[in-house]
Write a protein that holds these residues in place. Structure first.
Motif, PDB file in Angstrom:
ATOM      1  N   LEU A   4       0.822  -1.214   0.000  1.00 51.74           N
ATOM      2  CA  LEU A   4       0.000   0.000   0.000  1.00 51.74           C
ATOM      3  C   LEU A   4       0.854   1.261   0.000  1.00 51.74           C
ATOM      4  CD1 LEU A   4      -2.893  -0.876   2.478  1.00 51.74           C
ATOM      5  CD2 LEU A   4      -2.987  -0.772  -0.010  1.00 51.74           C
ATOM      6  N   LYS A   5       1.954   1.261   0.742  1.00 53.53           N
ATOM      7  CA  LYS A   5       2.785   2.454   0.854  1.00 53.53           C
ATOM      8  C   LYS A   5       3.517   2.777  -0.449  1.00 53.53           C
ATOM      9  CE  LYS A   5       3.716   2.684   5.828  1.00 53.53           C
ATOM     10  NZ  LYS A   5       3.281   4.096   5.940  1.00 53.53           N
ATOM     11  N   VAL A   6       4.082   1.750  -1.079  1.00 53.60           N
ATOM     12  CA  VAL A   6       4.868   1.984  -2.296  1.00 53.60           C
ATOM     13  C   VAL A   6       3.957   2.235  -3.496  1.00 53.60           C
ATOM     14  CG1 VAL A   6       6.552   0.973  -3.870  1.00 53.60           C
ATOM     15  CG2 VAL A   6       6.796   0.628  -1.415  1.00 53.60           C
ATOM     16  N   ASN A   7       2.872   1.476  -3.584  1.00 52.97           N
ATOM     17  CA  ASN A   7       1.862   1.682  -4.632  1.00 52.97           C
ATOM     18  C   ASN A   7       2.474   1.653  -6.035  1.00 52.97           C
ATOM     19  OD1 ASN A   7      -0.730   2.142  -5.637  1.00 52.97           O
ATOM     20  ND2 ASN A   7      -0.525   4.369  -5.543  1.00 52.97           N
ATOM     21  N   LEU A   8       3.163   0.565  -6.355  1.00 54.28           N
ATOM     22  CA  LEU A   8       3.781   0.423  -7.675  1.00 54.28           C
ATOM     23  C   LEU A   8       2.732   0.441  -8.770  1.00 54.28           C
ATOM     24  CD1 LEU A   8       6.418  -2.399  -7.004  1.00 54.28           C
ATOM     25  CD2 LEU A   8       6.887   0.018  -7.418  1.00 54.28           C
ATOM     26  N   ARG A   9       2.973   1.260  -9.775  1.00 58.26           N
ATOM     27  CA  ARG A   9       2.084   1.381 -10.927  1.00 58.26           C
ATOM     28  C   ARG A   9       0.628   1.634 -10.534  1.00 58.26           C
ATOM     29  NH1 ARG A   9       4.027  -0.452 -15.883  1.00 58.26           N
ATOM     30  NH2 ARG A   9       6.287  -0.151 -15.952  1.00 58.26           N
ATOM     31  N   ASN A  10       0.430   2.311  -9.404  1.00 58.33           N
ATOM     32  CA  ASN A  10      -0.914   2.604  -8.889  1.00 58.33           C
ATOM     33  C   ASN A  10      -1.752   1.349  -8.669  1.00 58.33           C
ATOM     34  OD1 ASN A  10      -0.602   5.473  -8.875  1.00 58.33           O
ATOM     35  ND2 ASN A  10      -0.909   5.497 -11.096  1.00 58.33           N
ATOM     36  N   GLU A  11      -1.067   0.250  -8.360  1.00 52.40           N
ATOM     37  CA  GLU A  11      -1.764  -1.011  -8.094  1.00 52.40           C
ATOM     38  C   GLU A  11      -1.682  -1.402  -6.617  1.00 52.40           C
ATOM     39  OE1 GLU A  11      -1.191  -3.219 -12.439  1.00 52.40           O
ATOM     40  OE2 GLU A  11       0.106  -3.765 -10.754  1.00 52.40           O
ATOM     41  N   GLY A  12      -1.314  -0.424  -5.782  1.00 53.21           N
ATOM     42  CA  GLY A  12      -1.140  -0.713  -4.369  1.00 53.21           C
ATOM     43  C   GLY A  12      -2.399  -1.225  -3.705  1.00 53.21           C
ATOM     44  N   ARG A  13      -3.533  -0.568  -3.957  1.00 53.08           N
ATOM     45  CA  ARG A  13      -4.781  -0.995  -3.339  1.00 53.08           C
ATOM     46  C   ARG A  13      -5.258  -2.315  -3.930  1.00 53.08           C
ATOM     47  NH1 ARG A  13      -8.520   1.600  -0.327  1.00 53.08           N
ATOM     48  NH2 ARG A  13      -7.418   3.568  -0.624  1.00 53.08           N
ATOM     49  N   LYS A  14      -5.103  -2.457  -5.247  1.00 49.45           N
ATOM     50  CA  LYS A  14      -5.565  -3.678  -5.916  1.00 49.45           C
ATOM     51  C   LYS A  14      -4.829  -4.914  -5.407  1.00 49.45           C
ATOM     52  CE  LYS A  14      -6.146  -3.212 -10.273  1.00 49.45           C
ATOM     53  NZ  LYS A  14      -5.873  -3.072 -11.740  1.00 49.45           N
ATOM     54  N   ALA A  15      -3.530  -4.773  -5.134  1.00 51.94           N
ATOM     55  CA  ALA A  15      -2.750  -5.906  -4.623  1.00 51.94           C
ATOM     56  C   ALA A  15      -2.716  -5.933  -3.103  1.00 51.94           C
ATOM     57  CB  ALA A  15      -1.323  -5.842  -5.170  1.00 51.94           C
ATOM     58  N   GLY A  16      -2.787  -4.749  -2.477  1.00 53.69           N
ATOM     59  CA  GLY A  16      -2.637  -4.673  -1.028  1.00 53.69           C
ATOM     60  C   GLY A  16      -3.815  -5.221  -0.252  1.00 53.69           C
ATOM     61  N   VAL A  17      -5.031  -4.939  -0.691  1.00 48.02           N
ATOM     62  CA  VAL A  17      -6.214  -5.419   0.029  1.00 48.02           C
ATOM     63  C   VAL A  17      -6.268  -6.944   0.072  1.00 48.02           C
ATOM     64  CG1 VAL A  17      -8.741  -5.475   0.031  1.00 48.02           C
ATOM     65  CG2 VAL A  17      -7.545  -3.314  -0.375  1.00 48.02           C
ATOM     66  N   PRO A  18      -6.095  -7.644  -1.086  1.00 50.17           N
ATOM     67  CA  PRO A  18      -6.062  -9.118  -1.005  1.00 50.17           C
ATOM     68  C   PRO A  18      -4.926  -9.638  -0.130  1.00 50.17           C
ATOM     69  CG  PRO A  18      -6.393  -8.407  -3.273  1.00 50.17           C
ATOM     70  CD  PRO A  18      -6.062  -7.184  -2.483  1.00 50.17           C
ATOM     71  N   ARG A  19      -3.804  -8.937  -0.102  1.00 54.35           N
ATOM     72  CA  ARG A  19      -2.681  -9.391   0.739  1.00 54.35           C
ATOM     73  C   ARG A  19      -2.987  -9.208   2.222  1.00 54.35           C
ATOM     74  NH1 ARG A  19       2.261  -7.219  -3.076  1.00 54.35           N
ATOM     75  NH2 ARG A  19       2.097  -8.919  -4.590  1.00 54.35           N
ATOM     76  N   PHE A  20      -3.678  -8.138   2.571  1.00 55.70           N
ATOM     77  CA  PHE A  20      -4.093  -7.984   3.961  1.00 55.70           C
ATOM     78  C   PHE A  20      -5.068  -9.092   4.354  1.00 55.70           C
ATOM     79  CE2 PHE A  20      -2.460  -3.584   4.066  1.00 55.70           C
ATOM     80  CZ  PHE A  20      -1.924  -3.573   5.344  1.00 55.70           C
ATOM     81  N   LEU A  21      -5.976  -9.439   3.449  1.00 55.54           N
ATOM     82  CA  LEU A  21      -6.925 -10.515   3.726  1.00 55.54           C
ATOM     83  C   LEU A  21      -6.200 -11.854   3.861  1.00 55.54           C
ATOM     84  CD1 LEU A  21      -9.839  -9.543   1.291  1.00 55.54           C
ATOM     85  CD2 LEU A  21      -9.760  -9.254   3.786  1.00 55.54           C
ATOM     86  N   LEU A  22      -5.212 -12.088   2.989  1.00 55.31           N
ATOM     87  CA  LEU A  22      -4.425 -13.317   3.088  1.00 55.31           C
ATOM     88  C   LEU A  22      -3.625 -13.351   4.389  1.00 55.31           C
ATOM     89  CD1 LEU A  22      -3.073 -13.768  -0.560  1.00 55.31           C
ATOM     90  CD2 LEU A  22      -4.499 -15.388   0.704  1.00 55.31           C
ATOM     91  N   SER A  23      -3.058 -12.213   4.768  1.00 51.98           N
ATOM     92  CA  SER A  23      -2.295 -12.156   6.020  1.00 51.98           C
ATOM     93  C   SER A  23      -3.193 -12.457   7.217  1.00 51.98           C
ATOM     94  CB  SER A  23      -1.648 -10.774   6.188  1.00 51.98           C
ATOM     95  OG  SER A  23      -0.730 -10.517   5.141  1.00 51.98           O
ATOM     96  N   ALA A  24      -4.415 -11.927   7.188  1.00 49.15           N
ATOM     97  CA  ALA A  24      -5.362 -12.196   8.270  1.00 49.15           C
ATOM     98  C   ALA A  24      -5.735 -13.674   8.304  1.00 49.15           C
ATOM     99  CB  ALA A  24      -6.607 -11.335   8.096  1.00 49.15           C
ATOM    100  N   ALA A  25      -5.943 -14.260   7.115  1.00 43.35           N
ATOM    101  CA  ALA A  25      -6.277 -15.685   7.046  1.00 43.35           C
ATOM    102  C   ALA A  25      -5.121 -16.548   7.538  1.00 43.35           C
ATOM    103  CB  ALA A  25      -6.643 -16.061   5.604  1.00 43.35           C
ATOM    104  N   ILE A  26      -3.895 -16.169   7.186  1.00 39.53           N
ATOM    105  CA  ILE A  26      -2.705 -16.903   7.632  1.00 39.53           C
ATOM    106  C   ILE A  26      -2.590 -16.846   9.155  1.00 39.53           C
ATOM    107  CG2 ILE A  26      -0.181 -16.857   7.623  1.00 39.53           C
ATOM    108  CD1 ILE A  26      -0.427 -15.864   4.665  1.00 39.53           C
TER     109      ILE A  26
END
Length: 247
Positions: A150-172
């Motif tokens: 979310l912080k780096v936001n490469l190619r403005n895809e930070g939210r698109k990739a960050g939200v699923p990763r937060f969900l995966l981290s919570a599931a883990i």
């Protein structure tokens, strides 16, 4: 139509082959009647052991495949961790997050080698240390990478990739807590299922790095020391951004 960097396939290949390798270990163990199938409703006293990954890979021939899978996965995961560190290095404002992620993932890979090379029946204490390193530090790295996404936001895809990763981290994290809690209550079949889910979520998380890797290519340049104008670290971290073409 956009062309993707060849590095896109490294995290995907890692996730798919590691997943397939672990399930092969499981099916070998079930076929040899070394563990109870995951689909069993309950485990009677005196029957086969629960299908924990470590137990499935505890005896030959499954242990041979298990060692190979874990060692290969640890090596490739370490390579992915280094490439991810290099990718984010010039873009992060707080380098300690990036360094912390690299250290966590690297130590998690060391834990994977301990799990694969020291089977449960050979050295239970060292095996459990490796398990704690792989799961604990791997989970920590997932949370750090979610924040960095979310912080780096490469190619403005930070939210698109960050939200699923937060969900995966919570599931883990949830699976890891369930795993230890169910083990403490001796509910081994449910604990084994939580462990398998935990590992699958971890592999999915690392595989998601393909999202950012598709925009970049990584190069290692070898130069003569007498003519080199760059330091080793600068040479190693040289990245040429992959330019996308449109047809």
């Amino acid at each position: 139509m956009r062309k993707c960097s060849v590095w896109t396939f490294l995290p995907i290949t890692f996730a798919l082959f590691s997943c397939a390798g672990l399930w092969i270990v499981y099916f070998i163990a079930v076929e040899d009647e070394k563990v109870t199938p995951l689909t069993s409703e309950y485990r009677k006293p005196g029957s086969r052991p629960p299908p924990y990954i470590s137990i499935a890979g505890n005896t030959p021939p499954a242990s041979c495949v298990f060692s190979q899978v874990m060692n290969t996965a640890a090596f490739v995961a370490f390579a992915i961790a280094v490439l991810r560190y290099i990718q984010l290095k010039p873009r992060v404002q707080k380098p300690w997050l990036n360094i912390g992620s690299l250290v966590s993932l690297s130590l998690s890979c060391v834990g994977m080698t301990l799990v694969g090379n020291f089977q449960l029946s050979n050295d239970e204490e060292l095996h459990n240390v490796g398990t704690s390193m792989a799961f604990g530090l791997g989970t920590l790295a997932c949370w750090i990478q979610s924040v960095l996404t979310l912080k780096v936001n490469l190619r403005n895809e930070g939210r698109k990739a960050g939200v699923p990763r937060f969900l995966l981290s919570a599931a883990i994290t949830l699976c890891m807590l369930l795993y230890f809690a169910l083990m403490a209550q001796r509910m081994h079949m449910h604990a084994a299922r939580a462990q398998w889910a935990l590992v699958m979520f971890l592999l999915t998380f690392i595989g998601s790095f393909a999202i950012e890797f598709r925009h970049f290519s990584f190069e290692i340049v070898c130069t003569d020391n007498q003519d080199a104008a760059l330091s080793l670290s600068e040479t190693f971290s040289e990245i040429s951004e992959h330019q996308s073409d449109q047809l």
